[in-house]
Write a protein that holds these residues in place. Structure first.
Motif, PDB file in Angstrom:
ATOM      1  N   LEU A  41      -3.631  -2.075   6.972  1.00 32.68           N
ATOM      2  CA  LEU A  41      -2.274  -1.587   6.683  1.00 32.68           C
ATOM      3  C   LEU A  41      -2.268  -0.082   6.488  1.00 32.68           C
ATOM      4  O   LEU A  41      -1.363   0.617   6.949  1.00 32.68           O
ATOM      5  CB  LEU A  41      -1.723  -2.246   5.408  1.00 32.68           C
ATOM      6  CG  LEU A  41      -1.216  -3.675   5.507  1.00 32.68           C
ATOM      7  CD1 LEU A  41      -0.796  -4.170   4.124  1.00 32.68           C
ATOM      8  CD2 LEU A  41      -0.027  -3.740   6.457  1.00 32.68           C
ATOM      9  N   ARG A  42      -3.289   0.410   5.801  1.00 32.18           N
ATOM     10  CA  ARG A  42      -3.333   1.831   5.459  1.00 32.18           C
ATOM     11  C   ARG A  42      -3.535   2.749   6.659  1.00 32.18           C
ATOM     12  O   ARG A  42      -3.426   3.958   6.539  1.00 32.18           O
ATOM     13  CB  ARG A  42      -4.426   2.095   4.405  1.00 32.18           C
ATOM     14  CG  ARG A  42      -3.976   1.771   2.994  1.00 32.18           C
ATOM     15  CD  ARG A  42      -2.928   2.755   2.515  1.00 32.18           C
ATOM     16  NE  ARG A  42      -2.308   2.360   1.239  1.00 32.18           N
ATOM     17  CZ  ARG A  42      -1.089   1.861   1.131  1.00 32.18           C
ATOM     18  NH1 ARG A  42      -0.353   1.666   2.206  1.00 32.18           N
ATOM     19  NH2 ARG A  42      -0.580   1.555  -0.042  1.00 32.18           N
ATOM     20  N   THR A  83      -0.882   7.917   0.494  1.00 29.65           N
ATOM     21  CA  THR A  83      -0.457   6.607  -0.031  1.00 29.65           C
ATOM     22  C   THR A  83       0.562   6.875  -1.150  1.00 29.65           C
ATOM     23  O   THR A  83       0.637   7.992  -1.663  1.00 29.65           O
ATOM     24  CB  THR A  83      -1.632   5.813  -0.631  1.00 29.65           C
ATOM     25  OG1 THR A  83      -2.065   6.479  -1.827  1.00 29.65           O
ATOM     26  CG2 THR A  83      -2.800   5.691   0.332  1.00 29.65           C
ATOM     27  N   ASP A 126      -1.562   2.928   9.166  1.00 20.20           N
ATOM     28  CA  ASP A 126      -0.292   3.501   9.599  1.00 20.20           C
ATOM     29  C   ASP A 126       0.880   3.143   8.694  1.00 20.20           C
ATOM     30  O   ASP A 126       2.024   3.250   9.085  1.00 20.20           O
ATOM     31  CB  ASP A 126       0.024   3.067  11.041  1.00 20.20           C
ATOM     32  CG  ASP A 126       0.030   1.554  11.189  1.00 20.20           C
ATOM     33  OD1 ASP A 126      -0.016   0.867  10.151  1.00 20.20           O
ATOM     34  OD2 ASP A 126       0.079   1.068  12.328  1.00 20.20           O
ATOM     35  N   SER A 127       0.576   2.721   7.447  1.00 19.05           N
ATOM     36  CA  SER A 127       1.688   2.334   6.587  1.00 19.05           C
ATOM     37  C   SER A 127       1.477   2.873   5.175  1.00 19.05           C
ATOM     38  O   SER A 127       0.357   2.881   4.659  1.00 19.05           O
ATOM     39  CB  SER A 127       1.793   0.805   6.539  1.00 19.05           C
ATOM     40  OG  SER A 127       2.559   0.413   5.423  1.00 19.05           O
ATOM     41  N   ASN A 128       2.573   3.334   4.548  1.00 24.12           N
ATOM     42  CA  ASN A 128       2.440   3.765   3.158  1.00 24.12           C
ATOM     43  C   ASN A 128       3.178   2.810   2.235  1.00 24.12           C
ATOM     44  O   ASN A 128       3.613   3.173   1.161  1.00 24.12           O
ATOM     45  CB  ASN A 128       2.899   5.216   2.979  1.00 24.12           C
ATOM     46  CG  ASN A 128       4.281   5.439   3.519  1.00 24.12           C
ATOM     47  OD1 ASN A 128       5.085   4.508   3.593  1.00 24.12           O
ATOM     48  ND2 ASN A 128       4.582   6.663   3.909  1.00 24.12           N
ATOM     49  N   VAL A 129       3.280   1.541   2.631  1.00 25.12           N
ATOM     50  CA  VAL A 129       3.902   0.537   1.774  1.00 25.12           C
ATOM     51  C   VAL A 129       3.051   0.381   0.503  1.00 25.12           C
ATOM     52  O   VAL A 129       1.824   0.378   0.573  1.00 25.12           O
ATOM     53  CB  VAL A 129       4.014  -0.823   2.520  1.00 25.12           C
ATOM     54  CG1 VAL A 129       2.656  -1.396   2.887  1.00 25.12           C
ATOM     55  CG2 VAL A 129       4.785  -1.842   1.672  1.00 25.12           C
ATOM     56  N   GLU A 181       8.566  -4.865   7.701  1.00 23.64           N
ATOM     57  CA  GLU A 181       8.541  -3.648   6.888  1.00 23.64           C
ATOM     58  C   GLU A 181       8.932  -3.905   5.435  1.00 23.64           C
ATOM     59  O   GLU A 181       9.950  -3.394   4.960  1.00 23.64           O
ATOM     60  CB  GLU A 181       9.459  -2.583   7.494  1.00 23.64           C
ATOM     61  CG  GLU A 181       9.015  -2.132   8.865  1.00 23.64           C
ATOM     62  CD  GLU A 181       9.918  -1.041   9.419  1.00 23.64           C
ATOM     63  OE1 GLU A 181      10.297  -0.149   8.644  1.00 23.64           O
ATOM     64  OE2 GLU A 181      10.248  -1.101  10.610  1.00 23.64           O
ATOM     65  N   ALA A 213       3.838  -7.850   7.985  1.00 20.98           N
ATOM     66  CA  ALA A 213       4.010  -6.496   7.431  1.00 20.98           C
ATOM     67  C   ALA A 213       4.595  -5.581   8.501  1.00 20.98           C
ATOM     68  O   ALA A 213       5.416  -4.722   8.209  1.00 20.98           O
ATOM     69  CB  ALA A 213       2.689  -5.945   6.925  1.00 20.98           C
ATOM     70  N   ARG A 214       4.168  -5.783   9.747  1.00 17.01           N
ATOM     71  CA  ARG A 214       4.676  -4.919  10.829  1.00 17.01           C
ATOM     72  C   ARG A 214       6.079  -5.317  11.249  1.00 17.01           C
ATOM     73  O   ARG A 214       6.923  -4.460  11.479  1.00 17.01           O
ATOM     74  CB  ARG A 214       3.720  -4.954  12.010  1.00 17.01           C
ATOM     75  CG  ARG A 214       2.539  -4.157  11.596  1.00 17.01           C
ATOM     76  CD  ARG A 214       1.475  -3.830  12.533  1.00 17.01           C
ATOM     77  NE  ARG A 214       0.602  -2.950  11.766  1.00 17.01           N
ATOM     78  CZ  ARG A 214      -0.687  -3.170  11.529  1.00 17.01           C
ATOM     79  NH1 ARG A 214      -1.289  -4.215  12.023  1.00 17.01           N
ATOM     80  NH2 ARG A 214      -1.374  -2.343  10.787  1.00 17.01           N
ATOM     81  N   LYS A 250      14.044  -4.563   4.523  1.00 18.31           N
ATOM     82  CA  LYS A 250      13.394  -3.437   3.860  1.00 18.31           C
ATOM     83  C   LYS A 250      13.235  -3.611   2.351  1.00 18.31           C
ATOM     84  O   LYS A 250      12.363  -2.973   1.767  1.00 18.31           O
ATOM     85  CB  LYS A 250      14.134  -2.137   4.176  1.00 18.31           C
ATOM     86  CG  LYS A 250      13.692  -1.538   5.509  1.00 18.31           C
ATOM     87  CD  LYS A 250      13.931  -0.058   5.535  1.00 18.31           C
ATOM     88  CE  LYS A 250      13.704   0.586   6.883  1.00 18.31           C
ATOM     89  NZ  LYS A 250      12.356   0.629   7.338  1.00 18.31           N
ATOM     90  N   TRP A 259      -1.016  12.476   5.707  1.00 17.25           N
ATOM     91  CA  TRP A 259      -0.483  11.197   5.324  1.00 17.25           C
ATOM     92  C   TRP A 259      -1.018  10.772   3.953  1.00 17.25           C
ATOM     93  O   TRP A 259      -2.224  10.806   3.727  1.00 17.25           O
ATOM     94  CB  TRP A 259      -0.886  10.224   6.428  1.00 17.25           C
ATOM     95  CG  TRP A 259      -0.354   8.905   6.192  1.00 17.25           C
ATOM     96  CD1 TRP A 259       0.868   8.462   6.530  1.00 17.25           C
ATOM     97  CD2 TRP A 259      -1.014   7.862   5.524  1.00 17.25           C
ATOM     98  NE1 TRP A 259       1.018   7.190   6.091  1.00 17.25           N
ATOM     99  CE2 TRP A 259      -0.127   6.797   5.473  1.00 17.25           C
ATOM    100  CE3 TRP A 259      -2.273   7.732   4.937  1.00 17.25           C
ATOM    101  CZ2 TRP A 259      -0.446   5.609   4.870  1.00 17.25           C
ATOM    102  CZ3 TRP A 259      -2.590   6.540   4.335  1.00 17.25           C
ATOM    103  CH2 TRP A 259      -1.684   5.499   4.313  1.00 17.25           C
TER     104      TRP A 259
END
Ligand code: CA
Length: 236
Positions: free
Chosen positions: A70-71, A157, A73-76, A48, A44-45, A4, A155
């Motif tokens: 990525l965007r 960013t 389902d991810s807010n990395v 994380e 990335a998946r 992480k 959701w």
């Protein structure tokens, strides 16, 4: 595999990837490297990462496509790297959900500083602020990095989240674009002020019922933005 606190470096030019890798490791981060877009999405998946450093010109899937994907389902936090210094390319990257943008050639040390800043900013936004903020049917829970409207999750960013938190923490207070930029980036001269407008536009589409006639985030002409005050909200 769970890393992480690691940074995912996506760069096809191996010498540049290893320069970035070295400077991030020196700055105390763990790193993972992908040399193409497909592998980047996979890593990335799986891993994380805490931040993604993403080159734009990549084989197979380019940086913009990776960012878009990525965007979903991810807010990395995503820092884009690119040789393109045109304003339109920067704005396009931000509109896809990138959080920062560094133009090549760059100093690896400066890049590490920018990654550190992103890391601190997003961590702090989520954890330094414990109080829930509510306004009308909006509820922002910083600790959970969660925004809901009428109980339905919206959701955001990391950049949109930081902007909304800033505005919502001080209803009625006017923030200039420059001030909002400094909340997003350590040195705002590297980024164009219109980035703020891009993020605000996206935020409005997510939280406002009628984005063209906003109730929450109001424009202060020639200056910047402010969050509505309770009284105005009741009147509308
Ligand atoms: Ca490249």
């Amino acid at each position: 595999m769970n890393q992480k606190d690691s940074i995912l470096i996506v760069e096809d030019e191996k010498n540049i990837a290893s320069l970035i890798d070295k400077s991030l490791r020196q700055a105390g981060f763990r790193t993972i490297i992908a040399h193409d877009g497909e592998r980047a999405l996979q890593l990335a998946r799986e891993c994380e990462p805490a931040v993604v450093v993403l080159d734009l010109m990549l084989p197979k899937v380019n940086g913009w496509e990776v960012c878009k994907s990525l965007r979903k389902d991810s807010n990395v936090p995503i820092l884009m790297l690119s040789a393109k210094e045109e304003e339109v390319d920067k704005l396009y990257s931000f509109s896809l959900g990138a959080d920062d943008y560094v133009v090549k050639p760059f100093s690896p040390r400066e890049l590490a500083e920018r990654v550190k800043a992103i890391f601190r900013r997003t961590n702090c936004a989520y954890t330094c602020r414990k109080t829930k903020l509510s306004f009308g049917d909006l509820l922002l829970e910083p600790e959970k990095h969660k925004l809901t409207r009428n109980g339905k999750p919206i959701w955001l960013t990391p950049s949109e989240f930081v902007l909304l938190l800033t505005l919502m923490s001080a209803p009625g207070r006017v923030f200039s674009r420059h001030e909002l930029l400094t909340k997003l980036y350590q040195s705002s001269d590297a980024v164009v002020a219109r980035v703020v407008d891009v993020h605000i536009g996206k935020l409005r589409r997510k939280i406002e019922g009628a984005p063209a006639n906003p109730r929450f985030i109001l424009t202060v002409r020639g200056v910047g933005y402010r969050f509505a005050e309770k009284e105005e909200h009741r009147d509308s």
